[in-house]
Write an enzyme that holds these catalytic residues in place. Structure first.
Site, PDB file in Angstrom:
ATOM      1  CE  LYS A  11      -3.975  -2.209   2.253  1.00 18.48           C
ATOM      2  NZ  LYS A  11      -4.966  -2.065   3.352  1.00 18.48           N
ATOM      3  CE1 TYR A  51      -9.516  -2.466   0.275  1.00 19.15           C
ATOM      4  CE2 TYR A  51      -8.592  -0.698  -1.053  1.00 19.15           C
ATOM      5  CZ  TYR A  51      -8.423  -1.785  -0.204  1.00 19.15           C
ATOM      6  OH  TYR A  51      -7.153  -2.198   0.142  1.00 19.15           O
ATOM      7  CG  ASN A 114      -3.698  -2.088   6.856  1.00 22.48           C
ATOM      8  OD1 ASN A 114      -3.568  -1.746   5.692  1.00 22.48           O
ATOM      9  ND2 ASN A 114      -4.719  -2.791   7.289  1.00 22.48           N
ATOM     10  CG  HIS A 117      -5.440  -6.220  -0.247  1.00 21.56           C
ATOM     11  ND1 HIS A 117      -6.659  -6.008   0.353  1.00 21.56           N
ATOM     12  CD2 HIS A 117      -5.625  -7.211  -1.161  1.00 21.56           C
ATOM     13  CE1 HIS A 117      -7.558  -6.836  -0.193  1.00 21.56           C
ATOM     14  NE2 HIS A 117      -6.948  -7.575  -1.102  1.00 21.56           N
TER      15      HIS A 117
HETATM   16  P1  IDP Z   1      -8.063  -6.437   5.938  1.00 22.36           P
HETATM   17  O1  IDP Z   1      -7.240  -5.571   5.001  1.00 22.36           O
HETATM   18  O2  IDP Z   1      -7.242  -6.908   7.118  1.00 22.36           O
HETATM   19  O3  IDP Z   1      -8.761  -7.552   5.223  1.00 22.36           O
HETATM   20  P2  IDP Z   1     -10.644  -5.081   6.048  1.00 22.36           P
HETATM   21  O4  IDP Z   1     -11.565  -5.140   7.211  1.00 22.36           O
HETATM   22  O5  IDP Z   1     -10.985  -5.873   4.824  1.00 22.36           O
HETATM   23  O6  IDP Z   1      -9.178  -5.494   6.576  1.00 22.36           O
HETATM   24  O7  IDP Z   1     -10.471  -3.554   5.664  1.00 22.36           O
HETATM   25  C1  IDP Z   1      -9.882  -3.161   4.448  1.00 22.36           C
HETATM   26  C2  IDP Z   1      -8.929  -2.033   4.711  1.00 22.36           C
HETATM   27  O8  IDP Z   1      -9.651  -0.893   5.177  1.00 22.36           O
HETATM   28  C3  IDP Z   1      -7.888  -2.285   5.808  1.00 22.36           C
HETATM   29  O9  IDP Z   1      -6.782  -3.045   5.363  1.00 22.36           O
HETATM   30  C4  IDP Z   1      -7.514  -0.874   6.205  1.00 22.36           C
HETATM   31  O10 IDP Z   1      -6.615  -0.269   5.257  1.00 22.36           O
HETATM   32  C5  IDP Z   1      -8.858  -0.175   6.125  1.00 22.36           C
HETATM   33  N1  IDP Z   1      -9.565  -0.179   7.425  1.00 22.36           N
HETATM   34  C6  IDP Z   1     -10.122  -1.255   8.051  1.00 22.36           C
HETATM   35  N2  IDP Z   1     -10.687  -0.901   9.215  1.00 22.36           N
HETATM   36  C7  IDP Z   1     -10.468   0.435   9.340  1.00 22.36           C
HETATM   37  C8  IDP Z   1     -10.830   1.411  10.354  1.00 22.36           C
HETATM   38  O11 IDP Z   1     -11.458   1.097  11.371  1.00 22.36           O
HETATM   39  N3  IDP Z   1     -10.429   2.694  10.116  1.00 22.36           N
HETATM   40  C9  IDP Z   1      -9.740   3.079   8.990  1.00 22.36           C
HETATM   41  N4  IDP Z   1      -9.403   2.210   8.020  1.00 22.36           N
HETATM   42  C10 IDP Z   1      -9.754   0.896   8.190  1.00 22.36           C
HETATM   43 MG    MG Z   2     -10.196  -7.458   3.723  1.00 21.23          MG
END
Ligand code: IDP
Ligand code: MG
Length: 139
Positions: A11, A51, A114, A117
Site C-alpha cells: 500500500k 473497495y 497498514n 492487502h
Molecule cells: P483487511 O485488510 O485486514 O482484510 P478489512 O476489514 O478488509 O481489513 O479492511 C480493508 C482495509 O480498510 C484495511 O486493510 C484498512 O486499510 C482499512 N480499514 C479497516 N478498518 C479500518 C478502520 O477502522 N479505520 C480506517 N481504516 C480501516
Molecule cells: Mg479485507
C-alpha cells in the site's frame, strides 16, 4: 489452481516509506512465488471500485483517499494454502493486534495505513487479481 493463489498490494504508506524490498523479501522467504507484479497507482475512482465491498463502512472515504494517494505494488502470489498462509504472514488489520514478526507488525503505521492487502477468499482473490492484471500479464 483453486486455493493456491492470492492477491496482494503493497500500500502507499509502505511504498513511500521505502519498504517494497523488505516486504517482497518476506513474501519470498515465506515461500510465495510471484506470478504477476506491477508498480501502479489507483485513481480514486478505481480505489472506490476495488473497495466497493466496504462502501457502507464509515472509513470507506478515508480508505479510498489513502489507497489513491500514491503508488502501490500489485501482485498475484502462488503457494499451497495461499489465502490463509498469506493472511498469517501479514497479521491482523490493526498493527496493534498483529503478531510479532508479521508484515503489518513490522511496517504498518495504523489500522488505516497498514502496509499490505491480502485477499480473504479464493473468490475475492480471483476478482482482485483480474482487477489489475490481464491474462497476458500472468505467469
Ligand atoms: P483487511 O485488510 O485486514 O482484510 P478489512 O476489514 O478488509 O481489513 O479492511 C480493508 C482495509 O480498510 C484495511 O486493510 C484498512 O486499510 C482499512 N480499514 C479497516 N478498518 C479500518 C478502520 O477502522 N479505520 C480506517 N481504516 C480501516
Ligand atoms: Mg479485507
Amino acid at each position: 489452481m483453486a486455493g493456491n493463489r492470492t492477491f496482494t498490494m503493497i500500500k502507499p504508506d509502505a511504498v513511500s516509506a521505502g519498504n517494497i524490498g523488505n516486504i517482497l523479501a518476506m513474501i519470498n522467504k515465506a515461500g510465495f512465488k510471484i506470478l504477476a507484479m506491477k508498480l501502479t497507482k489507483l485513481s480514486s475512482e478505481n480505489a472506490g471500485k476495488f473497495y466497493a465491498v466496504h462502501s457502507s463502512r464509515p472509513f470507506y472515504g478515508e480508505l479510498c483517499d489513502y489507497m489513491s494517494s500514491g503508488p502501490i505494488v500489485a501482485a498475484i502470489l502462488e503457494k499451497e494454502n495461499a489465502i490463509e498462509d498469506f493472511r498469517k504472514l501479514i497479521g491482523a488489520t490493526d498493527p496493534i493486534n498483529a503478531a510479532e514478526g508479521t508484515i503489518r507488525k513490522l511496517y504498518a503505521n495504523s489500522i488505516a495505513e497498514n502496509a499490505v492487502h491480502g485477499s480473504d477468499s479464493d473468490e475475492n482473490s480471483q476478482m482482485e487479481g483480474s482487477f489489475f492484471f490481464s491474462q497476458f500479464e500472468r505467469f
